[in-house]
Design an enzyme around this catalytic site. Structure first.
Site, PDB file in Angstrom:
ATOM      1  N   ASP A  25       0.861  -1.195   0.000  1.00 52.98           N
ATOM      2  CA  ASP A  25       0.000   0.000   0.000  1.00 52.98           C
ATOM      3  C   ASP A  25       0.890   1.236   0.000  1.00 52.98           C
ATOM      4  O   ASP A  25       1.650   1.458   0.943  1.00 52.98           O
ATOM      5  CB  ASP A  25      -0.877  -0.078   1.260  1.00 52.98           C
ATOM      6  CG  ASP A  25      -1.644   1.197   1.533  1.00 52.98           C
ATOM      7  OD1 ASP A  25      -1.783   2.015   0.609  1.00 52.98           O
ATOM      8  OD2 ASP A  25      -2.115   1.349   2.679  1.00 52.98           O
ATOM      9  N   ASN A  27      -0.225   4.498  -0.240  1.00 57.27           N
ATOM     10  CA  ASN A  27      -0.811   5.756   0.248  1.00 57.27           C
ATOM     11  C   ASN A  27      -1.503   5.647   1.601  1.00 57.27           C
ATOM     12  O   ASN A  27      -2.255   6.533   1.998  1.00 57.27           O
ATOM     13  CB  ASN A  27      -1.769   6.345  -0.796  1.00 57.27           C
ATOM     14  CG  ASN A  27      -2.919   5.386  -1.091  1.00 57.27           C
ATOM     15  OD1 ASN A  27      -3.011   4.329  -0.472  1.00 57.27           O
ATOM     16  ND2 ASN A  27      -3.771   5.738  -2.017  1.00 57.27           N
ATOM     17  N   ASP A  29      -3.960   3.839   2.766  1.00 55.32           N
ATOM     18  CA  ASP A  29      -5.414   3.672   2.938  1.00 55.32           C
ATOM     19  C   ASP A  29      -5.794   2.227   3.288  1.00 55.32           C
ATOM     20  O   ASP A  29      -6.976   1.879   3.322  1.00 55.32           O
ATOM     21  CB  ASP A  29      -6.177   4.145   1.688  1.00 55.32           C
ATOM     22  CG  ASP A  29      -5.876   3.277   0.468  1.00 55.32           C
ATOM     23  OD1 ASP A  29      -5.034   2.349   0.564  1.00 55.32           O
ATOM     24  OD2 ASP A  29      -6.494   3.503  -0.586  1.00 55.32           O
ATOM     25  N   ASP A  33      -1.806  -1.147  -3.787  1.00 57.16           N
ATOM     26  CA  ASP A  33      -2.120  -0.395  -5.001  1.00 57.16           C
ATOM     27  C   ASP A  33      -1.011  -0.524  -6.047  1.00 57.16           C
ATOM     28  O   ASP A  33       0.031  -1.157  -5.806  1.00 57.16           O
ATOM     29  CB  ASP A  33      -2.385   1.081  -4.652  1.00 57.16           C
ATOM     30  CG  ASP A  33      -1.333   1.637  -3.693  1.00 57.16           C
ATOM     31  OD1 ASP A  33      -0.146   1.306  -3.890  1.00 57.16           O
ATOM     32  OD2 ASP A  33      -1.691   2.373  -2.751  1.00 57.16           O
ATOM     33  N   ASP A 211      -9.526 -16.037 -16.607  1.00 59.51           N
ATOM     34  CA  ASP A 211     -10.331 -16.543 -15.499  1.00 59.51           C
ATOM     35  C   ASP A 211     -11.441 -17.486 -15.998  1.00 59.51           C
ATOM     36  O   ASP A 211     -12.077 -17.205 -17.015  1.00 59.51           O
ATOM     37  CB  ASP A 211     -10.961 -15.319 -14.811  1.00 59.51           C
ATOM     38  CG  ASP A 211     -11.602 -15.646 -13.487  1.00 59.51           C
ATOM     39  OD1 ASP A 211     -10.880 -16.035 -12.559  1.00 59.51           O
ATOM     40  OD2 ASP A 211     -12.834 -15.494 -13.368  1.00 59.51           O
ATOM     41  N   GLU A 272      -7.108 -20.486 -16.860  1.00 54.99           N
ATOM     42  CA  GLU A 272      -7.538 -21.099 -15.606  1.00 54.99           C
ATOM     43  C   GLU A 272      -8.752 -21.952 -15.956  1.00 54.99           C
ATOM     44  O   GLU A 272      -9.843 -21.432 -16.199  1.00 54.99           O
ATOM     45  CB  GLU A 272      -7.940 -20.043 -14.563  1.00 54.99           C
ATOM     46  CG  GLU A 272      -8.228 -20.688 -13.216  1.00 54.99           C
ATOM     47  CD  GLU A 272      -9.432 -20.133 -12.463  1.00 54.99           C
ATOM     48  OE1 GLU A 272      -9.494 -20.323 -11.239  1.00 54.99           O
ATOM     49  OE2 GLU A 272     -10.326 -19.516 -13.077  1.00 54.99           O
TER      50      GLU A 272
HETATM   51  C1  GLC Z   1     -11.545 -17.766 -10.495  1.00 52.57           C
HETATM   52  C2  GLC Z   1     -10.758 -16.892  -9.551  1.00 52.57           C
HETATM   53  C3  GLC Z   1     -11.529 -16.731  -8.274  1.00 52.57           C
HETATM   54  C4  GLC Z   1     -12.863 -16.086  -8.593  1.00 52.57           C
HETATM   55  C5  GLC Z   1     -13.612 -16.859  -9.654  1.00 52.57           C
HETATM   56  C6  GLC Z   1     -14.747 -16.062 -10.226  1.00 52.57           C
HETATM   57  O1  GLC Z   1     -11.659 -19.051 -10.050  1.00 52.57           O
HETATM   58  O2  GLC Z   1      -9.495 -17.427  -9.345  1.00 52.57           O
HETATM   59  O3  GLC Z   1     -10.834 -15.979  -7.332  1.00 52.57           O
HETATM   60  O4  GLC Z   1     -13.636 -16.025  -7.430  1.00 52.57           O
HETATM   61  O5  GLC Z   1     -12.787 -17.188 -10.748  1.00 52.57           O
HETATM   62  O6  GLC Z   1     -14.270 -15.032 -11.039  1.00 52.57           O
END
Ligand code: GLC
Length: 570
Positions: A25, A27, A29, A33, A211, A272
């Site tokens: 971080d 700044n 908060d 970031d 993702d 993924e």
């Molecule tokens: C993937 C991400 C996870 C997220 C999910 C929905 O599995 O790694 O963190 O919650 O997708 O986007």
């Protein structure tokens, strides 16, 4: 500054995952970031990394830690600006570190302009066609279209409200209701993601993590089919499930590949796809994403035979499809390895977390020794290794986060009534005086901000607090506590990653006979040996220079729970 145009740089790279809100971080908060990342360029360099992958930093209401994106082509103002982002890329490129960003194509945030437009528009309108809206069942459409469930339980459908306040159609979300699924049959959706890929590629981004890459296409003609349990890993090897791994999804990635190849060097990507290995590698084909996360070791038992089987199978499969394998031991969705490997075998992780770590005794020494050994083992394998922030510090899961501090929708949404909880033996026994019981503690325990210094309000994470509270024991794991300490986890990672870079060559390995089923020994080209003693008798090392060891040796022997690299004359 662009990096040299080596188009195969990713095949055997070391890539470090940054979870931006919890990294550094700048700044005060309490949220990590973009400038925080920039300020740690030298630290990242000290790990001999080839690239970093940033989990989402886009504007987001944070219903799912940023995996609910409200604007794909911007930076969350709490995390910085696009100018900060450009400066970060520049600073990392200067250290020869490439940058991956996370693309979340299955769903957006419900605050995304398109979803807001869809809610304000009529059923059947162009705006609604970008998502998956359906009429409900029952007399007044008061029931969901079917029994499909979401990953973040229970139903995958939420009823929308019409602009006049009356209840409207239902929309599909495989995750939280704040994460409506896109309709990937819609060309406008397809083109908008291509625009996003170009937007970041033009800004100098080198790669993308995709993702839930296997979920984009659904068979909506099967609306009448029951789907009461969601488990994409459990689907058949034929793929073409109603919701996952449909053949059509590959067309999307073939189109993306053409976009990646417009750049020099071509942009790279990693899928993924939480499905079984033989199907997962299809996403890694050279005319698609190029690489896919191999999650097989994440939950694997600590056992030599299992490790060997997983390694051999994945190297072979990746080769068949023209890719290189990847190795992943930790990420932001998983209980950290030193915790997993330090608990008695029969421990149910989720129950243990729900008990705030009281259900079973964690053997920290054992867990850390095994995690370090497993890390060294994977770093010596041919292919690409992914490291999750804090892994290099040997961090354990923070198992006793207080309920009021938890942010993960997996915690807040996985609830059952007290009566139902009788079926979830042992769950929720710490939750008193509430009508519902939580049955999953969620993933916050691996997302607690990193400790950089031994002292300071948030151990150097920032000058303010930290959005998830850090436990006191974090100070012993701080970068400051470990830097320059010869046998610290951090120095072992540094040494291993530097040697790995030096000796990495052809994408092959040769298994050597060990005579002990609990000891694995393999050799790479250049006389680079990796010996891992899982749980066997002390094993004699080959003669040569010891490059790195995950723990103490006894003479020239490797004790159990230890991994060593030796360089012999090739
Ligand atoms: C993937 C991400 C996870 C997220 C999910 C929905 O599995 O790694 O963190 O919650 O997708 O986007």
């Amino acid at each position: 500054m662009a990096l040299p145009a080596d188009k195969d740089w990713w095949r055997q790279a070391a890539i470090y995952q940054i979870y931006p809100r919890s990294f550094k971080d700048s700044n005060g908060d309490g949220l990590g970031d973009v400038n925080g990342i920039t300020s740690k360029a030298k630290y990242l360099k000290s790990l001999s990394l080839d690239a970093v992958w940033l989990s989402p930093f886009y504007p987001s209401p944070l219903a799912d830690g940023g995996y609910d994106v409200a604007d794909y082509r911007n930076v969350d103002p709490r995390l910085g600006t696009l100018e900060d982002f450009d400066a970060m890329v520049k600073a990392l490129h200067k250290e020869n570190i490439r940058v991956f960003v996370d693309i979340v194509p299955n769903h957006s945030s419900d605050q995304h302009a398109w979803f807001q437009e869809a809610l304000a528009s009529k059923p059947g309108s162009k705006a609604r066609e970008r998502y998956i809206f359906r009429d409900g069942k029952g007399k007044d459409g008061e029931l969901p279209p079917n029994d499909w469930v979401s990953h973040f339980a229970p139903s995958a459908w939420t009823r929308s409200t019409n602009p006049d306040g009356t209840p409207g159609q239902w929309y599909l979300h495989l995750f939280a209701p704040e994460q409506p699924d896109f309709n990937w049959d819609n060309r406008e959706v397809q083109l908008d993601f291509i625009k996003t890929l170009r937007f970041w590629s033009d800004r100098g981004v080198d790669g993308f993590r995709i993702d839930v890459a296997h979920a984009l296409k659904k068979d909506m003609s099967k609306l009448n089919k029951s789907y009461p349990k969601i488990d994409s890993f459990g689907i058949t090897l034929k793929g073409n499930d109603i919701l996952f791994d449909r053949d059509e999804v590959h067309e999307i990635y073939r189109e993306w590949r053409k976009v990646f190849n417009e750049y020099n060097p071509p942009r790279v990507a990693v899928a993924e796809a939480y499905i079984q290995a033989p199907r997962r590698v299809l996403y890694a084909r050279p005319d698609e994403l190029g690489q896919a996360f191999n999650f097989d070791l994440l939950g694997a038992p600590y056992d030599a035979r299992t490790y060997k089987r997983i390694v051999s199978e994945n190297i072979e499969l990746a080769k068949t499809e023209g890719s290189s394998s990847t190795w992943v031991l930790n990420n932001h969705d998983q209980v950290r390895q030193p915790t997993k490997l330090g608990l008695p075998k029969e421990t149910k992780l989720n129950e243990w977390l729900l008990s705030d770590g009281k259900d079973a005794v964690l053997d920290k020494k054992l867990g850390l020794a095994r995690a370090k050994a497993a890390a060294l083992f994977t770093m010596a394998l041919p292919g690409c290794v992914y490291i999750y922030q804090g892994e290099e510090l040997g961090l354990f899961e923070v198992e006793d986060l207080k309920h009021q501090d938890l942010q993960d929708p997996i915690w807040s949404r996985n609830i059952v009534t007290k009566r139902e909880s009788a079926f979830f033996k042992g769950y929720g026994k710490n939750v008193k005086g509430v009508a519902v019981v939580h049955v999953d503690k969620g993933r916050d325990g691996c997302r607690v901000p990193l400790p950089w210094t031994i002292t300071g309000k948030s151990f150097g994470f920032g000058s303010g607090g930290s959005h998830l509270p850090q436990p006191r024991w974090f100070k012993d794991f701080a970068v400051e506590a470990q830097s320059g300490q010869k046998d610290s986890t951090l120095e072992i990672y540094r040494q291993a990653l530097a040697s790995r870079k030096k000796y990495q060559s052809t994408e092959d390995l040769m298994w050597e006979k060990t005579g002990d089923p609990q000891v694995l020994h393999f050799k790479r080209a250049n006389g680079w040996h990796c010996i891992m003693n899982f749980d066997g008798d002390a094993y004699s090392l080959p003669k040569g220079e010891i490059l790195v060891s995950s723990g103490k040796l006894s003479g020239n022997k490797v004790p159990k729970n230890t991994c060593v690299w030796v360089k012999t004359i090739a």
